[in-house]
Design an enzyme around this catalytic site. Sequence first.
Site, short mmCIF file in Angstrom:
data_model
loop_
_atom_site.label_atom_id
_atom_site.label_comp_id
_atom_site.label_asym_id
_atom_site.label_seq_id
_atom_site.Cartn_x
_atom_site.Cartn_y
_atom_site.Cartn_z
N GLU A 1 -0.28 30.98 8.17
CA GLU A 1 -0.58 30.75 9.59
C GLU A 1 0.27 29.60 10.12
OE1 GLU A 1 -1.75 32.28 11.87
OE2 GLU A 1 -2.21 30.83 13.42
N LYS B 1 2.88 29.96 13.29
CA LYS B 1 2.81 29.09 14.47
C LYS B 1 4.19 28.49 14.76
CE LYS B 1 -0.14 30.10 16.19
NZ LYS B 1 -0.62 31.23 15.53
N LYS C 1 1.24 38.21 24.69
CA LYS C 1 -0.05 37.74 24.16
C LYS C 1 -0.75 38.83 23.37
CE LYS C 1 -3.42 35.05 23.34
NZ LYS C 1 -3.23 34.13 22.21
N ARG D 1 0.91 38.00 29.71
CA ARG D 1 0.98 39.36 29.15
C ARG D 1 2.42 39.89 29.12
NH1 ARG D 1 -3.78 42.02 29.04
NH2 ARG D 1 -2.72 44.01 29.13
N CYS E 1 2.17 44.52 29.54
CA CYS E 1 2.51 44.10 30.90
C CYS E 1 1.25 43.71 31.65
CB CYS E 1 3.18 45.26 31.65
SG CYS E 1 4.56 45.96 30.77
N HIS F 1 8.86 31.41 -8.66
CA HIS F 1 9.31 32.81 -8.75
C HIS F 1 10.33 33.12 -7.64
CE1 HIS F 1 6.21 33.60 -11.76
NE2 HIS F 1 5.46 32.79 -11.02
N ASN G 1 1.24 49.90 32.59
CA ASN G 1 1.29 49.17 31.32
C ASN G 1 1.03 50.21 30.23
OD1 ASN G 1 1.15 47.37 29.21
ND2 ASN G 1 -1.01 46.91 29.54
N GLY G 2 1.94 50.34 29.29
CA GLY G 2 1.76 51.30 28.19
C GLY G 2 3.09 51.97 27.87
N TRP H 1 6.79 43.40 30.29
CA TRP H 1 7.33 43.08 28.96
C TRP H 1 8.05 44.35 28.55
CZ3 TRP H 1 5.89 44.71 23.78
CH2 TRP H 1 6.53 43.96 22.80
N GLU I 1 7.03 31.20 15.77
CA GLU I 1 6.89 31.97 17.01
C GLU I 1 7.06 31.10 18.26
OE1 GLU I 1 3.13 33.73 18.17
OE2 GLU I 1 2.05 32.37 16.86
C1 AGP Z 1 -0.34 34.80 16.90
O1 AGP Z 1 -0.08 33.48 17.29
C2 AGP Z 1 0.51 35.82 17.63
N1 AGP Z 1 0.48 35.65 19.01
C3 AGP Z 1 0.24 37.23 17.18
O2 AGP Z 1 0.56 37.30 15.82
C4 AGP Z 1 -1.21 37.75 17.35
O3 AGP Z 1 -2.07 37.07 16.46
C5 AGP Z 1 -1.23 39.24 16.99
O4 AGP Z 1 -0.40 39.92 17.90
C6 AGP Z 1 -2.63 39.86 17.01
O5 AGP Z 1 -3.15 39.82 18.32
P1 AGP Z 1 -4.72 40.16 18.52
O6 AGP Z 1 -5.47 39.12 17.76
O7 AGP Z 1 -4.94 40.11 19.98
O8 AGP Z 1 -4.95 41.55 17.94
#
Ligand code: AGP
Length: 611
Positions: free
Chosen positions: A484, A488, A606, A27, A2, A507, A102-103, A76, A491
């Site tokens: 990766e 991308k 994020k 966030r 958050c 496989h 936040n937590g 969040w 998500e």
């Molecule tokens: C990547 O595009 C995502 N947003 C997510 O997988 C991110 O890489 C992951 O949560 C790790 O975050 P960090 O690098 O801040 O630890």
Amino acid sequence: MCGIIGYVGNRPAQDILLSGLKRLEYRGYDSSGISVIHSEKNKISTRKSPGKIAVLESSLKKKPLSGIIGIAHSRWATHGAPTQANAHPHQDCKGGIAIVHNGIIENYASLKSSLIKEGHRFKSQTDTEVIVHLIEKFYKRIPLEEAVRKTLRLLDGSFALGVISSREPDKLIGARLGSPLIVGVGKGENFLASDVPAVLDSTKEVVFLEENELAVLTKDSLKITDLNGRPISRNSVRITWDIAHAEMQGYKHFMLKEINEQPGIIENILKMRIGPEAQVILEELEIPQAVFKKIKNISVVACGTAYHAGLVGKYILEEICKVPVNVDVSSEFRYRGLLIGQDTLVIAVSQSGETADTLAGVKEARKRGAPVLSICNVLGSSLTRESDGVIYTYAGPEIGVASTKAYTAQLAAFYLLAFYLAELKGVLSREKIASLLCELKKIPKAQEEILKNQAAIATLAKRHSHLGSFLYLGRHINYPSALEGALKLKEISYIPAEGYAAGEMKHGPIALIDEYRAVVCINPYSHVYEKMVSNIQEIRARRGKIIAIASFGDEKLKEQIKEVIYIPGCPEIFSPLLTVLPLQLIAYHIAVKRGCDVDQPRNLAKSVTVE
Ligand code: AGP
């Protein structure tokens, strides 16, 4: 995760809190709220709404809150749906105290039931609300800051808190354990925030609170103590980047801006970290060379995109340093029976430096005596404080939830670390390193070349945006690129996508190939190029829709495939710095075409500061 912001000063709090909240929207953004102490009436007024901050903003436009001290929050959801009642700030029974959090409070259920027995009335399903009722309970006989400290000592879990009370209308209290919280130090005003961008409009002087610390702010003073009230002195840090870096700068989305920032960032990193005699400069590393010399193996721990950077790091470190490397996702690493010790270098990779599982993994590593090096993008983040040494990626604030520039900056950190260790261990001569670094310095230009072709990549991407699923295939050092690329896409466009080692196709995944699926084949010139060509033929034979990433001049692929994105040639080991750019752009343009919220995709945040 958050976003929290607090203000105490001489200016109207509402608009300062709102604009700070907007800079924290990455966030968490499923609901938001604000509380302000009314200057004359000395009463707390609160406004909360589900949905984006814009919803709260329009409600405040109609009926503003006046006062010069307040707190605000973008949520969040962890406990309780994103409703008005569950939005923060939360208040005590009489409405004299308001808090934002936040937590996660892990023992909230037992605390809540005893508070209810004592007559406290709860309005939400959140874990957070127990905090404000505990403060209320203790506040009867002791000052606010004491009541907050007493409360925090009862909590299990993590918190970053902002607290105000109408009984002490000049005080703003902040505290942190496990979630980031900073103090922005202004002139005749002070701020609390989860992250630096929220305060940069007003001040560049920032104090990073550390674990188990509590800050008491008035408009002219800042006092920091531990949770037992012992004073702590902490200097402020001057933030060097400005808010423009966190702004959109004419791009449609932060993600597109950050994709396009990559050549400049890599160039800057290489300029900063390669000396005139091709020596690698990692001045904040702080791990003694003697420790590195004892290292017999490396263990990388990370999540998501940072994990994919770690997988590329494995190929880099094993090839350049001849040291065995293990790579784990943090949530597995922390619960595995770790066979690591002083001769294992643990490398924690994290853009935010606040990912709960990665922080927990690092704690496990330290318990076993392993030296910890973090590759991180956020100055003063929790991870950097838990590590023996740090390599900052200097990618600037990454606002888009989908990580792009931080990823290639992490790769750059791995290359530089590998050359640094190879020279230390006598595995590579300075001359050999110099020639490799010379090739590495050509990468930003090559990235620019790829970005010049964005329009064509966008057109190609949109042609496939209707497909229901994607498969990404790569080999060797571009196998992580396939993972990766798939992450991308999924998500930000919500299209099911998976990355696979191309050699694994027979496989299982080959059963998926048909004309309704796109298969992205990452195949720059390499020692496994011909192997990839055979995979491509197998896909063609089953009418799979192929998009190939290939090297300039590759006529062979051109004969077989219509949809080819060409990238400049480079030594194979550096190719992940190039192959990922088209993958980022494909994901971005498909998501835009599908009308998705590219910078704030559903259900994501994020940084995942909770488990
Ligand atoms: C990547 O595009 C995502 N947003 C997510 O997988 C991110 O890489 C992951 O949560 C790790 O975050 P960090 O690098 O801040 O630890």
